[in-house]
Enzyme design. Sequence first.
Site, PDB file in Angstrom:
ATOM      1  N   SER A 257       0.836  -1.188   0.000  1.00 12.20           N
ATOM      2  CA  SER A 257       0.000   0.000   0.000  1.00 12.20           C
ATOM      3  C   SER A 257       0.870   1.236   0.000  1.00 12.20           C
ATOM      4  CB  SER A 257      -0.914   0.012   1.225  1.00 12.20           C
ATOM      5  OG  SER A 257      -0.144   0.338   2.362  1.00 12.20           O
ATOM      6  N   LYS A 258       0.310   2.277  -0.540  1.00 16.01           N
ATOM      7  CA  LYS A 258       1.030   3.545  -0.644  1.00 16.01           C
ATOM      8  C   LYS A 258       1.499   3.998   0.737  1.00 16.01           C
ATOM      9  CE  LYS A 258       2.202   7.208  -2.963  1.00 16.01           C
ATOM     10  NZ  LYS A 258       3.584   6.881  -2.716  1.00 16.01           N
ATOM     11  N   ARG A 259       0.649   3.797   1.714  1.00 17.25           N
ATOM     12  CA  ARG A 259       0.972   4.310   3.049  1.00 17.25           C
ATOM     13  C   ARG A 259       2.030   3.488   3.769  1.00 17.25           C
ATOM     14  NH1 ARG A 259      -4.180   4.617   6.075  1.00 17.25           N
ATOM     15  NH2 ARG A 259      -2.851   4.769   7.906  1.00 17.25           N
TER      16      ARG A 259
END
Length: 503
Positions: A257-259
Amino acid sequence: MTEARPVRTRFAPSPTGPLHIGSARTALFTWLLARHYGGQFILRIEDTDQKRYIEGSLQLVTDGLQWLGLDWDEGPDKGGPYGPYTQSQRLDLYQQWANWLVEQGKAYRAYDTREELSQISAEREAKKLPPGYDGRHRELTPAQEEKFIAEGRKPVIRFKAPDSGKTIAQDLVRGEVEFDNSTISDMILLKEDGFPTYHLAHIIDDHLMEISHVTRSIEWLPSLPLHYQLWQAFGWEMPVYAHLPVLLNPNGKGKLSKRHAGFSEDGKQVLVLTKEFQEAGYYAPAVVNFLTNIGWNFGDEREVFSVEEAIARFDGTGINPANSVYPIEKLDWLNGVYIREKMSDAELAAHLRTPLERAGLTVDDSTLLQIVPIVRTRIKIFNDVVDLAGFFFREDFSPPSVEDLIPRKMDAAGTLHALEIAHAHLSGLSSFAFDHTEPAMRALAEELGLKAGQLFGALRVAVTAQSVSPPLFETMEILGKAESLRRIQLAIDVLAKQRVSQQ
Ligand code: GLU
């Protein structure tokens, strides 16, 4: 696999943001399968969850697919014989088929209020039952239904799921999968507002669009028994389902995930969106090759292959069922291979122009084409060209500092002296071709009692203002005699000025 059925695969993103590399990999496998069998690849937009809708996502998704070269045969922008290809434009179909299931006694209207549903959840939790619905409105009488309607309640349509027994379904990636029917709940098919859930919508669309293979993320595997039962309820031929493993964050924890992707070993932010790869200067065919290698194996221990070769081999078998840690460190290597071996000079030049111009440089075609052969083996991504060779295009060349000019184990006076003599020698040469300048400077270094590396180092910093550059003498040839000498003179001036100020 049902070989007899014409192969039609689909990528069905929900417009909830830009194209993530994990979804791009799903799209790629889906596309490869269609292309392998000479079938069709369809783009369908699943926008029935209006709460999650993000404006502009469709464009971001199609940009990403186009960049990767995953062309679709039918889709919202293209049309096709099975349209519309956007689910929010197909609501009447979902309503019609949901009602048909009700008429057949395979689904029912449920009138529970939000409060009642929360109460059911709480009760189930207390009894340690899995989340779900207890089927209390399964067998309402017409009078009960009328009463609820009179109270102003709006019904949903729920599936009448089997209570007992087992569902055995096939998955292309892992073979036979068995589920206990107690895990299937009476899921909502049509919501109060007339919008379908994914469960209903994808089945109706996959049937009406004559999809042969449903390739989707492994996260949908637990819903497979429900979907199997729904296909049975409709009495339609079920496509082949393939649940693809997901990419995991580089630390191995959780879905990429991007985060949470974090930083790679060299301290760079791990890229997750296709547009980030594009902006960072990756070459789309290398990214495609990279993604094809995750969870699938070309065979023959080959990691580098063209998309045409992948199409020839990718028949949907041999997909690894296990999730893979995102091997981002492989991408720079692979991208470098593509830059070194798979691109013509003209093609590479066109790709290098973009980052150079983005860095504010004015790029002329002739210099650009000349630098291609000398930077090709020295960059991994297109953007590397700016730091390595941006100086070729810098009109406002500013000379390096004294400290940068002085090579190791030399001083300012020695450097000044060496550069003055080098300037004189170079001025006198009849040809400025690298195979003339290099031997001349090698001989000069010896004459001056210097190591070639010391003199070359000083010259490199003088003409490029950096300590790392493409090969020095090719660089000087491209810059030209006048410009190279001008820059060496600027360096001499810098050193001379310093001497004067020290005296
Ligand atoms: N819209 C679904 C998703 O984005 C698609 C799943 C499928 O391909 O059926 O997860």
